[in-house]
Design an enzyme around this catalytic site. Structure first.
Site, PDB file in Angstrom:
ATOM      1  N   LYS A  54       0.777  -1.397   0.526  1.00  0.00           N
ATOM      2  CA  LYS A  54      -0.136   0.011  -0.145  1.00  0.00           C
ATOM      3  C   LYS A  54       0.872   0.634  -0.236  1.00  0.00           C
ATOM      4  O   LYS A  54       0.610   2.365  -1.229  1.00  0.00           O
ATOM      5  CB  LYS A  54      -0.664  -0.112   0.693  1.00  0.00           C
ATOM      6  CG  LYS A  54      -2.040  -1.186   1.136  1.00  0.00           C
ATOM      7  CD  LYS A  54      -2.837  -1.280   2.502  1.00  0.00           C
ATOM      8  CE  LYS A  54      -3.781  -2.706   2.351  1.00  0.00           C
ATOM      9  NZ  LYS A  54      -4.635  -2.881   3.739  1.00  0.00           N
ATOM     10  N   GLN A  98      -4.849  -1.422   9.588  1.00  0.00           N
ATOM     11  CA  GLN A  98      -3.967  -2.327   8.874  1.00  0.00           C
ATOM     12  C   GLN A  98      -4.696  -3.534  10.206  1.00  0.00           C
ATOM     13  O   GLN A  98      -4.370  -3.156  11.665  1.00  0.00           O
ATOM     14  CB  GLN A  98      -2.530  -2.951   8.896  1.00  0.00           C
ATOM     15  CG  GLN A  98      -1.978  -4.190   8.434  1.00  0.00           C
ATOM     16  CD  GLN A  98      -2.826  -4.205   7.246  1.00  0.00           C
ATOM     17  OE1 GLN A  98      -3.582  -3.743   6.461  1.00  0.00           O
ATOM     18  NE2 GLN A  98      -3.308  -5.168   6.308  1.00  0.00           N
ATOM     19  N   ASP A 121     -10.577   2.741   4.051  1.00  0.00           N
ATOM     20  CA  ASP A 121     -10.880   1.607   4.661  1.00  0.00           C
ATOM     21  C   ASP A 121     -12.143   1.348   3.728  1.00  0.00           C
ATOM     22  O   ASP A 121     -12.785   0.465   3.508  1.00  0.00           O
ATOM     23  CB  ASP A 121     -10.867   0.243   5.505  1.00  0.00           C
ATOM     24  CG  ASP A 121      -8.908   0.089   5.208  1.00  0.00           C
ATOM     25  OD1 ASP A 121      -8.975  -0.494   3.854  1.00  0.00           O
ATOM     26  OD2 ASP A 121      -7.881  -0.257   6.004  1.00  0.00           O
TER      27      ASP A 121
HETATM   28  N1  GUN Z   1      -6.081  -6.872   6.452  1.00  0.00           N
HETATM   29  C1  GUN Z   1      -6.480  -7.282   5.777  1.00  0.00           C
HETATM   30  N2  GUN Z   1      -7.309  -6.367   4.401  1.00  0.00           N
HETATM   31  C2  GUN Z   1      -7.122  -5.550   4.881  1.00  0.00           C
HETATM   32  C3  GUN Z   1      -7.890  -4.378   4.343  1.00  0.00           C
HETATM   33  O1  GUN Z   1      -8.084  -4.184   3.646  1.00  0.00           O
HETATM   34  N3  GUN Z   1      -7.544  -2.979   5.063  1.00  0.00           N
HETATM   35  C4  GUN Z   1      -7.306  -3.558   6.186  1.00  0.00           C
HETATM   36  N4  GUN Z   1      -6.936  -2.169   6.907  1.00  0.00           N
HETATM   37  N5  GUN Z   1      -6.815  -4.432   6.959  1.00  0.00           N
HETATM   38  C5  GUN Z   1      -6.311  -5.131   6.167  1.00  0.00           C
END
Ligand code: GUN
Length: 283
Positions: A54, A98, A121
């Protein structure tokens, strides 16, 4: 093989090219880059890979990233204070916590501190509610990517039978709502559904987000269906989807590969959310 492959890498590149343009326009207009704050607590190996991807995607697309890597034993209160600070930081347009968080930290409590306007998100109750009501807001990235992939086939969604396997808050439920908004007739299947193949066999659009390697095989799929595989099952270091690619590709009209399908689209839609948060939701 009969099915056309929906190439997530190529489609994500298109989305990112537009995001980069929008991010550069923002920089020219406002004299600063749009910014994403990424918070990682602990040393979950998969989370570290996701976070690295990311941050790299931000850097490649003219979005500033702020990276906070905190130890496993970080107190909940310290995390809350960081979020409150980021909420009022004018250089931060999106905050990404995350997941999963360590067991001593309440996910629901921590997420509730993120400003809904910075919910990169789309995981907050307010934004999930906005989606349900059809109001503008920030939507979960993987479902947004899934919808873009379905639209990329050029096939109509209106009036079609859509089946979503998996009812998670971050994929299954929001994807079902988005398909409903596009006028599909939506059925949700999950781990307690008796013989889900009775449903999947009638699906014009089949989204599989169950977290079980090779769960869906060719005999469970309607001829010509659009099949979106959200599975990310790592076995001996190799990534497998929830769909048995070879048997399903012989039956389906369109199919997404794993890797190279939904995964890259999730990152592209996250970047799009940051630019949306910086512009559409604030001005
Ligand atoms: N953990 C696994 N996938 C994701 C995601 O798309 N966003 C976040 N914040 N955590 C995750």
């Amino acid at each position: 093989m009969k099915a056309q492959i929906i190439d997530g890498v190529a489609l994500a590149a298109k989305v990112k090219a537009q995001v980069k343009k929008d991010a550069e326009n923002f920089l020219h207009q406002f004299g600063r880059k749009t910014g994403l704050a990424v918070i990682l607590v602990g040393d979950n190996a998969a989370s570290q890979i996701y976070v690295r991807n990311k941050i790299r995607a931000c850097e490649e697309n003219s979005i500033q990233s702020f990276h906070f890597c905190l130890p496993e034993n970080t107190p909940e209160q310290q995390l809350i204070e960081l979020i409150i600070r980021l909420n009022s930081d004018p250089n931060v347009d999106g905050i990404l916590m995350q997941l999963p968080l360590p067991a001593h930290i309440s996910q629901a409590k921590i997420l509730s501190y993120i400003s809904p306007q910075k919910d990169a998100d789309g995981f907050l109750a307010v934004n999930a509610g906005n989606l349900m009501l059809g109001y503008p807001g920030l939507n979960a990235c993987t479902p947004c990517g899934i919808i873009e992939m379905i639209k990329s086939t050029g096939q109509a969604v209106d009036g079609k039978q859509a089946v979503v396997i998996g009812r998670s808050n971050i994929v299954g439920k929001p994807t079902a709502l988005m398909l409903l908004d596009l006028n599909a007739t939506v059925t949700m299947c999950h781990s307690r559904t008796h013989n889900f193949a009775n449903f999947s066999r009638h699906a014009d659009i089949l989204v599989v987000a169950a977290g079980r390697k090779g769960l869906v095989t060719g005999d469970m799929v309607k001829a010509g269906a659009i099949v979106i595989d959200v599975g990310m099952n790592r076995v001996d270091g190799k990534l497998y989807g929830d769909v048995d690619f070879d048997s399903v590709a012989d039956v389906a009209g369109y199919i997404t590969p794993v890797p190279g399908g939904v995964g890259p689209m999730t990152v592209a839609m996250l970047l799009k959310n940051i630019v949306t948060a910086a512009t559409a939701l604030k001005l």
